[in-house]
Design an enzyme around this catalytic site. Structure first.
Site, PDB file in Angstrom:
ATOM      1  N   ASN A   1      -5.295   2.926   5.932  1.00 22.21           N
ATOM      2  CA  ASN A   1      -5.984   1.938   5.104  1.00 22.21           C
ATOM      3  C   ASN A   1      -5.091   0.769   4.707  1.00 22.21           C
ATOM      4  O   ASN A   1      -5.545  -0.375   4.613  1.00 22.21           O
ATOM      5  CB  ASN A   1      -6.567   2.600   3.859  1.00 22.21           C
ATOM      6  CG  ASN A   1      -7.764   3.468   4.172  1.00 22.21           C
ATOM      7  OD1 ASN A   1      -8.476   3.230   5.150  1.00 22.21           O
ATOM      8  ND2 ASN A   1      -7.992   4.496   3.368  1.00 22.21           N
TER       9      ASN A   1
ATOM     10  N   HIS B   1       2.585   9.611   1.128  1.00 24.08           N
ATOM     11  CA  HIS B   1       1.932   8.316   1.347  1.00 24.08           C
ATOM     12  C   HIS B   1       2.797   7.152   0.850  1.00 24.08           C
ATOM     13  O   HIS B   1       2.565   6.003   1.227  1.00 24.08           O
ATOM     14  CB  HIS B   1       0.584   8.304   0.608  1.00 24.08           C
ATOM     15  CG  HIS B   1      -0.492   7.524   1.298  1.00 24.08           C
ATOM     16  ND1 HIS B   1      -0.530   7.310   2.663  1.00 24.08           N
ATOM     17  CD2 HIS B   1      -1.601   6.905   0.800  1.00 24.08           C
ATOM     18  CE1 HIS B   1      -1.600   6.593   2.970  1.00 24.08           C
ATOM     19  NE2 HIS B   1      -2.268   6.321   1.860  1.00 24.08           N
TER      20      HIS B   1
ATOM     21  N   ASN C   1      -5.146   0.442  -0.254  1.00 20.42           N
ATOM     22  CA  ASN C   1      -6.212  -0.162   0.544  1.00 20.42           C
ATOM     23  C   ASN C   1      -6.403  -1.654   0.288  1.00 20.42           C
ATOM     24  O   ASN C   1      -7.288  -2.268   0.881  1.00 20.42           O
ATOM     25  CB  ASN C   1      -7.537   0.578   0.332  1.00 20.42           C
ATOM     26  CG  ASN C   1      -8.014   0.537  -1.104  1.00 20.42           C
ATOM     27  OD1 ASN C   1      -7.320   0.035  -1.971  1.00 20.42           O
ATOM     28  ND2 ASN C   1      -9.202   1.079  -1.348  1.00 20.42           N
TER      29      ASN C   1
ATOM     30  N   TYR D   1       2.084   8.978  -8.035  1.00 17.95           N
ATOM     31  CA  TYR D   1       2.251   8.870  -6.585  1.00 17.95           C
ATOM     32  C   TYR D   1       3.713   8.795  -6.163  1.00 17.95           C
ATOM     33  O   TYR D   1       4.001   8.746  -4.967  1.00 17.95           O
ATOM     34  CB  TYR D   1       1.516   7.631  -6.059  1.00 17.95           C
ATOM     35  CG  TYR D   1       0.021   7.672  -6.266  1.00 17.95           C
ATOM     36  CD1 TYR D   1      -0.770   8.599  -5.587  1.00 17.95           C
ATOM     37  CD2 TYR D   1      -0.613   6.788  -7.141  1.00 17.95           C
ATOM     38  CE1 TYR D   1      -2.142   8.640  -5.779  1.00 17.95           C
ATOM     39  CE2 TYR D   1      -1.981   6.817  -7.330  1.00 17.95           C
ATOM     40  CZ  TYR D   1      -2.742   7.744  -6.650  1.00 17.95           C
ATOM     41  OH  TYR D   1      -4.107   7.790  -6.844  1.00 17.95           O
TER      42      TYR D   1
ATOM     43  N   TYR E   1      -2.484  -1.138  -4.845  1.00 15.49           N
ATOM     44  CA  TYR E   1      -2.952   0.109  -4.259  1.00 15.49           C
ATOM     45  C   TYR E   1      -3.076  -0.065  -2.744  1.00 15.49           C
ATOM     46  O   TYR E   1      -3.235  -1.167  -2.230  1.00 15.49           O
ATOM     47  CB  TYR E   1      -4.254   0.624  -4.886  1.00 15.49           C
ATOM     48  CG  TYR E   1      -4.025   1.121  -6.294  1.00 15.49           C
ATOM     49  CD1 TYR E   1      -3.659   2.440  -6.531  1.00 15.49           C
ATOM     50  CD2 TYR E   1      -4.137   0.262  -7.372  1.00 15.49           C
ATOM     51  CE1 TYR E   1      -3.414   2.886  -7.822  1.00 15.49           C
ATOM     52  CE2 TYR E   1      -3.890   0.697  -8.668  1.00 15.49           C
ATOM     53  CZ  TYR E   1      -3.525   2.021  -8.884  1.00 15.49           C
ATOM     54  OH  TYR E   1      -3.264   2.461 -10.155  1.00 15.49           O
TER      55      TYR E   1
END
Length: 235
Positions: A128, A34, A82, A29, A80
């Site tokens: 989220n 994001h 969320n 990532y 993470y």
């Protein structure tokens, strides 16, 4: 009746103490859209000389030190996206900070790349990470800095792959300029409060202007078809 937006008086300026960037922890990532919140924290840590290290109590990468305008705490949740609120809740409980001192930084598709929005409060807007943060803080009255990542260039249904994808090579200069602008905006909020910084920086745009079309070259007459000058009489 909807709850009125938070305001900031001159006598009660909101000054961030804990600055949080939202993202996902795995290497796959890194440098994705994001994770631009993570990138801002990395840039702040670099500019201010604050080392980041894993903090198991928070389940985050964390650091504390001095900005040019006072002591601050930096946080990158490793829970993470969320479950970001878990790490933030643990940090504010440990440091004994109120939610309004937490500046949360995250990506926003509704803003074009190169733009940012700083606000004192607001809803999650479908993000989220912000849903989790609001749930764990028990309020939405805390400042946030949204960074534009734009929408997919092609098919409108490619939202997930767009958000989790990396920036295109031609977007890299704009991303770097946006990171620098974010640092400048945050530093201003540490001096004059979030509302003042928002009034100064929310209309900035670091995206390069669209290239102007190149002028068409002038066509030269074909010597075979161009009209010849009249012959001059002999002297």
């Amino acid at each position: 009746m909807p709850k009125p937006a938070a305001t900031e008086s001159s006598s009660e300026r909101v000054i961030p103490k804990l600055i949080v960037g939202l993202g996902n922890p795995e290497p796959k990532y890194d440098r994705t859209r994001h994770n631009i919140g993570f990138e801002v924290i990395d840039e702040l840590a670099r500019v201010w000389g604050i080392p980041l290290s894993e903090n198991r109590r928070f389940n985050a990468q964390a650091g504390e030190g001095r900005s040019p305008h006072g002591k601050v705490y930096l946080l990158k949740p490793l829970t993470y996206m969320n479950r970001s609120g878990q790490a933030i809740r643990a940090a504010i409980d440990w440091y004994k900070l109120p939610p309004e001192s937490v500046l949360t930084i995250y990506d926003d598709m509704d803003l074009p790349l190169g733009r940012l929005r700083l606000r004192l409060s607001g809803s999650a807007g479908g993000h989220n990470g912000m849903k989790s943060t609001i749930a764990h803080l028990g309020t939405q009255d805390f400042p946030r800095l949204r960074l534009g990542i734009g929408r997919p260039r092609a098919v409108s249904g490619e939202t997930v792959s767009h958000v989790l994808g990396k920036f295109a090579p031609d977007e890299a200069p704009t991303v770097q300029a946006l990171l620098r602008l974010s640092v400048e905006t945050i530093e201003r909020s540490l001096v004059d409060g979030v509302a003042k910084a928002a009034s100064l920086y929310n209309n900035r745009d670091v995206a390069p202007p669209a290239p102007k079309p190149e002028p068409k070259p002038e066509s030269k007459p074909d010597p075979k078809t161009a009209p010849q000058p009249d012959s001059q009489p002999a002297a």
